[in-house]
Structures are given as C-alpha cells and as structure tokens.
Design a protein around this motif. Structure first.
Motif, PDB file in Angstrom:
ATOM      1  N   GLU A  48       0.821  -1.219   0.000  1.00 22.64           N
ATOM      2  CA  GLU A  48       0.000   0.000   0.000  1.00 22.64           C
ATOM      3  C   GLU A  48       0.850   1.262   0.000  1.00 22.64           C
ATOM      4  O   GLU A  48       0.333   2.348  -0.225  1.00 22.64           O
ATOM      5  CB  GLU A  48      -0.930   0.003   1.223  1.00 22.64           C
ATOM      6  CG  GLU A  48      -1.810  -1.233   1.359  1.00 22.64           C
ATOM      7  CD  GLU A  48      -2.755  -1.438   0.180  1.00 22.64           C
ATOM      8  OE1 GLU A  48      -3.204  -0.452  -0.413  1.00 22.64           O
ATOM      9  OE2 GLU A  48      -3.038  -2.604  -0.139  1.00 22.64           O
ATOM     10  N   LYS A  49       2.157   1.129   0.238  1.00 19.63           N
ATOM     11  CA  LYS A  49       3.018   2.303   0.380  1.00 19.63           C
ATOM     12  C   LYS A  49       3.831   2.556  -0.887  1.00 19.63           C
ATOM     13  O   LYS A  49       4.637   1.720  -1.293  1.00 19.63           O
ATOM     14  CB  LYS A  49       3.985   2.118   1.558  1.00 19.63           C
ATOM     15  CG  LYS A  49       3.302   2.038   2.895  1.00 19.63           C
ATOM     16  CD  LYS A  49       4.301   1.884   4.003  1.00 19.63           C
ATOM     17  CE  LYS A  49       3.601   1.767   5.345  1.00 19.63           C
ATOM     18  NZ  LYS A  49       4.555   1.578   6.435  1.00 19.63           N
ATOM     19  N   GLY A  50       3.625   3.704  -1.493  1.00 17.53           N
ATOM     20  CA  GLY A  50       4.450   4.204  -2.588  1.00 17.53           C
ATOM     21  C   GLY A  50       4.799   3.219  -3.687  1.00 17.53           C
ATOM     22  O   GLY A  50       3.938   2.566  -4.272  1.00 17.53           O
ATOM     23  N   ALA A  51       6.090   3.111  -3.963  1.00 19.25           N
ATOM     24  CA  ALA A  51       6.603   2.287  -5.067  1.00 19.25           C
ATOM     25  C   ALA A  51       6.552   0.796  -4.755  1.00 19.25           C
ATOM     26  O   ALA A  51       6.868  -0.019  -5.616  1.00 19.25           O
ATOM     27  CB  ALA A  51       8.038   2.703  -5.384  1.00 19.25           C
ATOM     28  N   ASN A  52       6.153   0.431  -3.565  1.00 21.80           N
ATOM     29  CA  ASN A  52       6.140  -0.987  -3.189  1.00 21.80           C
ATOM     30  C   ASN A  52       5.168  -1.811  -4.029  1.00 21.80           C
ATOM     31  O   ASN A  52       5.412  -2.986  -4.271  1.00 21.80           O
ATOM     32  CB  ASN A  52       5.819  -1.161  -1.705  1.00 21.80           C
ATOM     33  CG  ASN A  52       6.953  -0.686  -0.830  1.00 21.80           C
ATOM     34  OD1 ASN A  52       8.075  -0.535  -1.283  1.00 21.80           O
ATOM     35  ND2 ASN A  52       6.664  -0.431   0.422  1.00 21.80           N
ATOM     36  N   LEU A  53       4.078  -1.217  -4.497  1.00 30.32           N
ATOM     37  CA  LEU A  53       3.128  -1.965  -5.322  1.00 30.32           C
ATOM     38  C   LEU A  53       3.803  -2.398  -6.623  1.00 30.32           C
ATOM     39  O   LEU A  53       3.663  -3.542  -7.048  1.00 30.32           O
ATOM     40  CB  LEU A  53       1.878  -1.145  -5.617  1.00 30.32           C
ATOM     41  CG  LEU A  53       0.825  -1.850  -6.484  1.00 30.32           C
ATOM     42  CD1 LEU A  53       0.346  -3.139  -5.811  1.00 30.32           C
ATOM     43  CD2 LEU A  53      -0.338  -0.930  -6.769  1.00 30.32           C
ATOM     44  N   LYS A  54       4.553  -1.503  -7.242  1.00 31.72           N
ATOM     45  CA  LYS A  54       5.264  -1.857  -8.475  1.00 31.72           C
ATOM     46  C   LYS A  54       6.290  -2.954  -8.189  1.00 31.72           C
ATOM     47  O   LYS A  54       6.407  -3.915  -8.937  1.00 31.72           O
ATOM     48  CB  LYS A  54       5.946  -0.626  -9.072  1.00 31.72           C
ATOM     49  CG  LYS A  54       6.615  -0.901 -10.393  1.00 31.72           C
ATOM     50  CD  LYS A  54       6.604   0.308 -11.262  1.00 31.72           C
ATOM     51  CE  LYS A  54       7.210   0.067 -12.597  1.00 31.72           C
ATOM     52  NZ  LYS A  54       6.427  -0.737 -13.484  1.00 31.72           N
ATOM     53  N   ARG A  55       7.022  -2.817  -7.101  1.00 26.01           N
ATOM     54  CA  ARG A  55       7.987  -3.852  -6.720  1.00 26.01           C
ATOM     55  C   ARG A  55       7.276  -5.166  -6.430  1.00 26.01           C
ATOM     56  O   ARG A  55       7.775  -6.239  -6.744  1.00 26.01           O
ATOM     57  CB  ARG A  55       8.779  -3.407  -5.501  1.00 26.01           C
ATOM     58  CG  ARG A  55       9.741  -2.293  -5.779  1.00 26.01           C
ATOM     59  CD  ARG A  55      10.561  -1.978  -4.540  1.00 26.01           C
ATOM     60  NE  ARG A  55      11.337  -0.790  -4.741  1.00 26.01           N
ATOM     61  CZ  ARG A  55      11.199   0.332  -4.028  1.00 26.01           C
ATOM     62  NH1 ARG A  55      10.319   0.394  -3.049  1.00 26.01           N
ATOM     63  NH2 ARG A  55      11.942   1.376  -4.285  1.00 26.01           N
ATOM     64  N   CYS A  56       6.112  -5.051  -5.826  1.00 26.08           N
ATOM     65  CA  CYS A  56       5.329  -6.234  -5.478  1.00 26.08           C
ATOM     66  C   CYS A  56       4.965  -7.020  -6.731  1.00 26.08           C
ATOM     67  O   CYS A  56       4.819  -8.232  -6.680  1.00 26.08           O
ATOM     68  CB  CYS A  56       4.072  -5.778  -4.736  1.00 26.08           C
ATOM     69  SG  CYS A  56       3.076  -7.089  -4.058  1.00 26.08           S
ATOM     70  N   GLN A  57       4.848  -6.347  -7.863  1.00 22.62           N
ATOM     71  CA  GLN A  57       4.553  -7.024  -9.120  1.00 22.62           C
ATOM     72  C   GLN A  57       5.824  -7.431  -9.859  1.00 22.62           C
ATOM     73  O   GLN A  57       5.871  -8.500 -10.455  1.00 22.62           O
ATOM     74  CB  GLN A  57       3.719  -6.115 -10.023  1.00 22.62           C
ATOM     75  CG  GLN A  57       2.300  -5.975  -9.552  1.00 22.62           C
ATOM     76  CD  GLN A  57       1.496  -5.114 -10.483  1.00 22.62           C
ATOM     77  OE1 GLN A  57       1.311  -3.949 -10.226  1.00 22.62           O
ATOM     78  NE2 GLN A  57       1.016  -5.710 -11.549  1.00 22.62           N
ATOM     79  N   ASN A  58       6.831  -6.595  -9.852  1.00 20.68           N
ATOM     80  CA  ASN A  58       8.054  -6.883 -10.609  1.00 20.68           C
ATOM     81  C   ASN A  58       8.788  -8.114 -10.100  1.00 20.68           C
ATOM     82  O   ASN A  58       9.324  -8.889 -10.894  1.00 20.68           O
ATOM     83  CB  ASN A  58       9.006  -5.685 -10.579  1.00 20.68           C
ATOM     84  CG  ASN A  58       8.500  -4.507 -11.383  1.00 20.68           C
ATOM     85  OD1 ASN A  58       7.603  -4.643 -12.206  1.00 20.68           O
ATOM     86  ND2 ASN A  58       9.054  -3.351 -11.129  1.00 20.68           N
TER      87      ASN A  58
END
Length: 136
Positions: A48-58
């Motif tokens: 839910e925090k910042g760029a972590n969602l993109k990292r969570c997918q990458n």
C-alpha cells in the motif's frame, strides 16, 4: 522519511538484498528464487506504500521467469519439489487490481509449466473463478 529502529533495520536489509539480487540475475536460479521469495513477502505486506506496489509485481514476474531453470536445478539436487508461490501471488495481485485477463494468463502459464498451487482446486480452479469474474 522517519522510521522506528526496527523498520530502519528491515528497510536497509531489504534494500541490500534487492541490490545484491540485481548483481546475480540470470545466475544461480535456486538462490535467486529464495531471494525473490523473501522480497515478494516483504513488498506484498507493504504494497500500500508508494513504489512498493510496483515492486510487489516486478519481483514475482522475475521469479516466474526463472521457474524452468529453478525446477531443473532444484531437481538435480533433490528428489522432491517445493511450493513455488510467485504464480499464485501474481494472479492474486492482478485479480485485486481487476486485471482478470492478465491473471488468467498467469494461471495458463502456471498450468502450462506444471506449477502446482497450494489450493484445493489449483490453478485450474483459480482460472475458472477469474473467468467467471471476467464474464460477470
């Protein structure tokens, strides 16, 4: 950005792990899978925090990409196989984003590669559930 002591240590550790992972991408599939697994767990809980969602997918994407090499290397060393959660995690993330077609593609890929899911109905059941949501 202000952290309490535990968060700061955790943040630095994850940052160092991610930096080291970049150095070894394409090598050591068994080790890389376990690095990716650690990173997936961390970023999923902080998605839910910042760029972590993109990292969570990458990170699951990278882990899914090395699955064939991981399986081959792992079975050369062991006479059993382990759970490989990247496909399930990616399907869940995409489903939560309403990207049902992409989640179905992940399920299809997992089925094609023979990845087992730790749920009762497996990827076939997950795929059927997603197709139903897509058609509703």
């Amino acid at each position: 950005m202000k952290y309490n002591h535990g968060e700061l240590s955790e943040h630095k550790g994850i940052k160092l792990l991610a930096e080291e992972a970049e150095k070894y991408e394409g090598q050591y599939p068994i080790d890389m899978h376990y690095v990716y697994l650690t990173l997936q767990k961390y970023f999923y809980t902080k998605r839910e925090k910042g760029a972590n969602l993109k990292r969570c997918q990458n990170i699951p994407e990278k882990d899914m990409a090395i699955y064939p090499e991981f399986k081959k290397a792992y079975l050369e060393e062991h006479d059993y196989f382990v759970n490989y959660p990247a496909f399930k995690l990616m399907a869940i993330i995409l489903e939560k984003q309403g990207k049902f077609e992409e989640a179905i593609q992940v399920c299809n890929r997992a089925i094609e590669l023979g990845v087992e899911c730790d749920t009762k109905s497996g990827f076939e059941g997950r795929k059927k559930k997603l197709e139903k949501k897509l058609n509703d």
